[in-house]
Design a protein around this motif. Sequence first.
Motif, PDB file in Angstrom:
ATOM      1  N   GLY A 142       0.773  -1.240   0.000  1.00 51.24           N
ATOM      2  CA  GLY A 142       0.000   0.000   0.000  1.00 51.24           C
ATOM      3  C   GLY A 142       0.798   1.281   0.000  1.00 51.24           C
ATOM      4  N   ALA A 143       2.107   1.215   0.222  1.00 58.86           N
ATOM      5  CA  ALA A 143       2.916   2.440   0.167  1.00 58.86           C
ATOM      6  C   ALA A 143       2.992   2.919  -1.280  1.00 58.86           C
ATOM      7  N   ASN A 144       2.764   4.196  -1.503  1.00 57.66           N
ATOM      8  CA  ASN A 144       2.838   4.723  -2.867  1.00 57.66           C
ATOM      9  C   ASN A 144       3.818   5.882  -3.005  1.00 57.66           C
ATOM     10  N   ARG A 145       4.653   6.064  -1.991  1.00 58.27           N
ATOM     11  CA  ARG A 145       5.709   7.078  -2.060  1.00 58.27           C
ATOM     12  C   ARG A 145       7.011   6.491  -1.517  1.00 58.27           C
ATOM     13  N   VAL A 146       8.045   6.506  -2.341  1.00 55.22           N
ATOM     14  CA  VAL A 146       9.404   6.208  -1.880  1.00 55.22           C
ATOM     15  C   VAL A 146      10.231   7.411  -2.304  1.00 55.22           C
ATOM     16  N   SER A 147      10.485   8.300  -1.373  1.00 53.44           N
ATOM     17  CA  SER A 147      11.087   9.584  -1.728  1.00 53.44           C
ATOM     18  C   SER A 147      12.603   9.552  -1.772  1.00 53.44           C
ATOM     19  N   GLY A 148      13.222   8.500  -1.250  1.00 49.85           N
ATOM     20  CA  GLY A 148      14.676   8.476  -1.342  1.00 49.85           C
ATOM     21  C   GLY A 148      15.298   7.331  -0.572  1.00 49.85           C
ATOM     22  N   ILE A 149      16.509   6.998  -0.956  1.00 53.04           N
ATOM     23  CA  ILE A 149      17.284   5.986  -0.242  1.00 53.04           C
ATOM     24  C   ILE A 149      18.730   6.477  -0.163  1.00 53.04           C
ATOM     25  N   SER A 150      19.302   6.377   1.003  1.00 55.02           N
ATOM     26  CA  SER A 150      20.705   6.727   1.187  1.00 55.02           C
ATOM     27  C   SER A 150      21.390   5.569   1.899  1.00 55.02           C
ATOM     28  N   PHE A 151      22.705   5.640   1.997  1.00 57.20           N
ATOM     29  CA  PHE A 151      23.461   4.514   2.539  1.00 57.20           C
ATOM     30  C   PHE A 151      24.435   4.973   3.618  1.00 57.20           C
ATOM     31  N   ASP A 152      24.746   4.039   4.518  1.00 59.04           N
ATOM     32  CA  ASP A 152      25.660   4.335   5.613  1.00 59.04           C
ATOM     33  C   ASP A 152      26.407   3.060   5.970  1.00 59.04           C
ATOM     34  N   VAL A 153      27.393   3.200   6.846  1.00 51.59           N
ATOM     35  CA  VAL A 153      28.148   2.036   7.318  1.00 51.59           C
ATOM     36  C   VAL A 153      27.985   1.928   8.825  1.00 51.59           C
ATOM     37  N   ALA A 154      27.854   0.707   9.304  1.00 50.10           N
ATOM     38  CA  ALA A 154      27.652   0.484  10.733  1.00 50.10           C
ATOM     39  C   ALA A 154      28.908   0.854  11.527  1.00 50.10           C
ATOM     40  N   ASP A 155      30.064   0.523  10.996  1.00 50.31           N
ATOM     41  CA  ASP A 155      31.329   0.801  11.684  1.00 50.31           C
ATOM     42  C   ASP A 155      32.038   1.948  10.976  1.00 50.31           C
ATOM     43  N   ARG A 156      31.956   3.144  11.540  1.00 51.73           N
ATOM     44  CA  ARG A 156      32.628   4.293  10.962  1.00 51.73           C
ATOM     45  C   ARG A 156      33.993   4.526  11.624  1.00 51.73           C
ATOM     46  N   VAL A 157      34.230   3.856  12.761  1.00 49.28           N
ATOM     47  CA  VAL A 157      35.464   4.090  13.509  1.00 49.28           C
ATOM     48  C   VAL A 157      36.673   3.494  12.795  1.00 49.28           C
ATOM     49  N   THR A 158      36.550   2.245  12.359  1.00 49.52           N
ATOM     50  CA  THR A 158      37.696   1.559  11.749  1.00 49.52           C
ATOM     51  C   THR A 158      38.199   2.265  10.496  1.00 49.52           C
ATOM     52  N   PRO A 159      37.330   2.581   9.509  1.00 47.49           N
ATOM     53  CA  PRO A 159      37.847   3.311   8.340  1.00 47.49           C
ATOM     54  C   PRO A 159      38.310   4.723   8.686  1.00 47.49           C
ATOM     55  N   GLY A 160      37.676   5.350   9.682  1.00 45.13           N
ATOM     56  CA  GLY A 160      38.109   6.678  10.095  1.00 45.13           C
ATOM     57  C   GLY A 160      39.502   6.658  10.688  1.00 45.13           C
ATOM     58  N   ASP A 161      39.780   5.638  11.502  1.00 48.86           N
ATOM     59  CA  ASP A 161      41.120   5.500  12.093  1.00 48.86           C
ATOM     60  C   ASP A 161      42.170   5.255  11.009  1.00 48.86           C
ATOM     61  N   ALA A 162      41.822   4.404  10.041  1.00 50.73           N
ATOM     62  CA  ALA A 162      42.768   4.116   8.959  1.00 50.73           C
ATOM     63  C   ALA A 162      43.055   5.366   8.139  1.00 50.73           C
ATOM     64  N   ALA A 163      42.020   6.144   7.851  1.00 53.20           N
ATOM     65  CA  ALA A 163      42.201   7.378   7.086  1.00 53.20           C
ATOM     66  C   ALA A 163      43.039   8.389   7.872  1.00 53.20           C
ATOM     67  N   LEU A 164      42.843   8.433   9.192  1.00 55.03           N
ATOM     68  CA  LEU A 164      43.616   9.345  10.039  1.00 55.03           C
ATOM     69  C   LEU A 164      45.103   8.996  10.006  1.00 55.03           C
ATOM     70  N   LYS A 165      45.414   7.701  10.129  1.00 49.66           N
ATOM     71  CA  LYS A 165      46.816   7.274  10.068  1.00 49.66           C
ATOM     72  C   LYS A 165      47.430   7.624   8.720  1.00 49.66           C
ATOM     73  N   ASP A 166      46.659   7.423   7.660  1.00 49.78           N
ATOM     74  CA  ASP A 166      47.178   7.745   6.327  1.00 49.78           C
ATOM     75  C   ASP A 166      47.420   9.249   6.178  1.00 49.78           C
ATOM     76  N   ALA A 167      46.524  10.059   6.754  1.00 49.52           N
ATOM     77  CA  ALA A 167      46.680  11.518   6.651  1.00 49.52           C
ATOM     78  C   ALA A 167      47.935  11.990   7.383  1.00 49.52           C
ATOM     79  N   ILE A 168      48.160  11.458   8.583  1.00 48.38           N
ATOM     80  CA  ILE A 168      49.363  11.829   9.338  1.00 48.38           C
ATOM     81  C   ILE A 168      50.614  11.368   8.597  1.00 48.38           C
TER      82      ILE A 168
END
Length: 236
Positions: free
Chosen positions: A140-166
């Motif tokens: 019965g739903a007749n509107r799907v206005s959008g879909i976006s995506f995320d990651v459950a673990d943002r810490v691990t890739p963030g830490d890796a990117a931080l090490k690479d930046a330094i």
Amino acid sequence: MKTLAATLAALAFLAAPALAEDAAPVPQLTASGDGIVHVVPDIAIVTLGVTTRGKTASEALGQNSTDLTAAIDVIKGAGVAEKDIGTSGLSIYPVYATNSDGSQVQPPKIVGYEVSNEVRVTIRDITKSGAILDAVVTAGANRVSGISFDVADRVTPGDAALKDAIGDARRKAELMAAAAGVKLVRILSVSTAENNSGPQPMYRMMAAQAAPPVPVMPGQQEVSVSASVTWEIAPQ
């Protein structure tokens, strides 16, 4: 004796600022670096809902509630937790009579009401998102206005990117120091900034139509960190 000691202390106090002003500044070198990690999203966030019309606001709202409840039951039946389903918008508007050319009848005349109700659904098993979209439309739903995506673990890739930046900042600093004939002594300051971005595929639909299963392709997201590092330098 006390007078002499007091005089020496006063002279020392007055001389301290002058000595501080005369002190040579610490030679410095600053370099910036970037770290980028690409991750595949594992969470889909969908905004969907129901739009209905009726002769009265009560009629439109009642039908809307019935259809949206059916859609939510399907979502829960697919394993989505209730905490991951939340109302994101509810609106009730009058519908005015129009002429054959689409213009509004004058004076304005209300001939019904339109109700729209949307929910924001977090699907933590992204592989089910396409099937859930198909099922809620059928329910019965007749509107799907959008879909976006995320990651459950943002810490691990963030830490890796931080090490690479330094590391990138240090590489550039060592290159600049060698070219300038100096050496890095010690780090004086470090500042970082995280900037997460990436493609956000959008799926839009205004009315239910017979169609093959909805393809949901999350692509990749970019976790980016920039760093600025300042070193004390000395002659080689």
